[in-house]
Design an enzyme around this catalytic site. Structure first.
Site, mmCIF file in Angstrom:
data_model
loop_
_atom_site.group_PDB
_atom_site.id
_atom_site.type_symbol
_atom_site.label_atom_id
_atom_site.label_comp_id
_atom_site.label_asym_id
_atom_site.label_seq_id
_atom_site.Cartn_x
_atom_site.Cartn_y
_atom_site.Cartn_z
ATOM 1 C CB SER A 107 -0.957 -0.055 1.195
ATOM 2 O OG SER A 107 -2.004 0.856 1.055
ATOM 3 C CG ASP A 260 -6.356 -3.379 -3.177
ATOM 4 O OD1 ASP A 260 -7.085 -2.531 -2.634
ATOM 5 O OD2 ASP A 260 -5.133 -3.477 -2.965
ATOM 6 C CG HIS A 287 -5.660 -2.803 0.528
ATOM 7 N ND1 HIS A 287 -4.805 -2.309 -0.437
ATOM 8 C CD2 HIS A 287 -5.248 -2.253 1.718
ATOM 9 C CE1 HIS A 287 -3.928 -1.488 0.124
ATOM 10 N NE2 HIS A 287 -4.175 -1.440 1.432
#
Length: 310
Positions: A107, A260, A287
């Site tokens: 991320s 995601d 995610h």
């Protein structure tokens, strides 16, 4: 995941007049060095993050980035930019006497991993990246402005926009900035909880109701907003993509959840097109790194890249 072992070495490093960052080492003191870069910005790391790496093989370094987790002062956005964090990673490496290491980030951690690798390619043995986020305006708009992921979860979106006056909802990131940095602590905490609840809902493959602690939410809400308002201090949409040539020689595996909603597949795809030497692995997942399909894929990616590090 591997057994979560206690750190054998930890402490605080003074990285600026204001900031002290927490760092720790676990696993094998003589093993292959790896640094875990958490997301957010502002999420902080947890003991479970050690579990992606075989503790008999890896010397596992984990830090909490400026202003979050165990680092001090908490939720502080002053002297807190992408390039400050890149410099902090180098300070930790030098302090620990590590020559080169594997860099693992997901991320926001993927953004920071790429920024660090492009700044210090000679210090990076390999990259394992998850949930690619390039900190482009289109990505932050998708997350936190109307017309993006708001279309998929309108009922949760209604809660997210509730703290913002209706005439300010056309620029939510800017409007939230005023609340998250308000002089009234109650205003800050209320806004932080709404921001964090929204994101916590999105990161789960099977969404569930969330109720984040307001004070614990302050770092991630305030720092994410601080970075988003400032475009991550990156120069333009293609700041990272245009510098891939600096890292094309570095063994890289990209792990991306097909479903995601927080960092959608399009960014991983854009990175893989710009960086064809990297291996893109698409997983039937969302995610969150700790969801079982992603855990398995990340552990496997670390195992697969290991021969390139020796």
């Amino acid at each position: 995941m591997y057994e979560i072992k206690q750190p054998f070495h930890s402490g605080y490093l003074q990285v600026s007049e204001i900031h002290q960052i927490y760092w720790e080492e676990s696993g094998n003191p003589d093993g292959v060095p790896v640094i875990f870069l958490h997301g957010g910005p502002g999420a902080g790391a947890s003991p479970e993050c050690r579990g992606f790496f075989n503790p008999d093989v890896f010397r596992i370094v984990i830090i909490d980035q400026r202003g979050c987790g165990r680092s001090r002062p908490y939720a502080c956005a002053e002297d807190n930019t992408t390039w400050d964090l890149v410099a902090d990673i180098e300070k930790v490496r030098e302090m620990l006497g590590i020559g080169k290491w594997l860099v693992f980030g997901g991320s926001w951690g993927s953004t920071l991993s790429l920024a660090y690798a492009q700044t210090h390619p000679e210090r990076v043995k390999g990259l394992v990246l998850r949930g690619i986020f390039l900190c482009r305006p289109s990505e932050t708009v998708w997350l936190n402005e109307a017309g993006g992921v708001s279309r998929i979860y309108p009922e949760q979106w209604q809660k997210f926009v509730a703290p913002i006056a209706e005439n300010r909802r056309n620029q939510l990131i800017e409007a939230y900035h005023g609340l998250l940095f308000h002089q009234d602590e109650e205003v800050c905490l209320s806004a932080a909880k709404a921001w964090a609840d929204w994101e916590s809902y999105l990161i789960r493959f099977e969404p569930e109701e969330v109720d984040e602690d307001a004070y614990a939410s302050l770092a991630i809400a305030r720092l994410e907003n601080h970075y988003f308002v400032n475009g991550g201090w990156l120069q333009g949409d293609r700041a990272i993509l245009n510098n891939i040539g600096k890292i094309q020689h570095i063994p890289t595996i990209i792990v991306q959840g097909r479903y995601d909603l927080c960092t959608p597949m399009q960014s991983a795809w854009a990175l893989s097109k710009a960086f064809p030497e990297a291996e893109l692995r698409v997983v039937q997942a969302g995610h969150r790194a700790f969801d079982p399909p992603l855990v398995d894929a990340l552990v496997q990616a670390v195992e697969d890249i290991l021969p390139h590090l020796l």
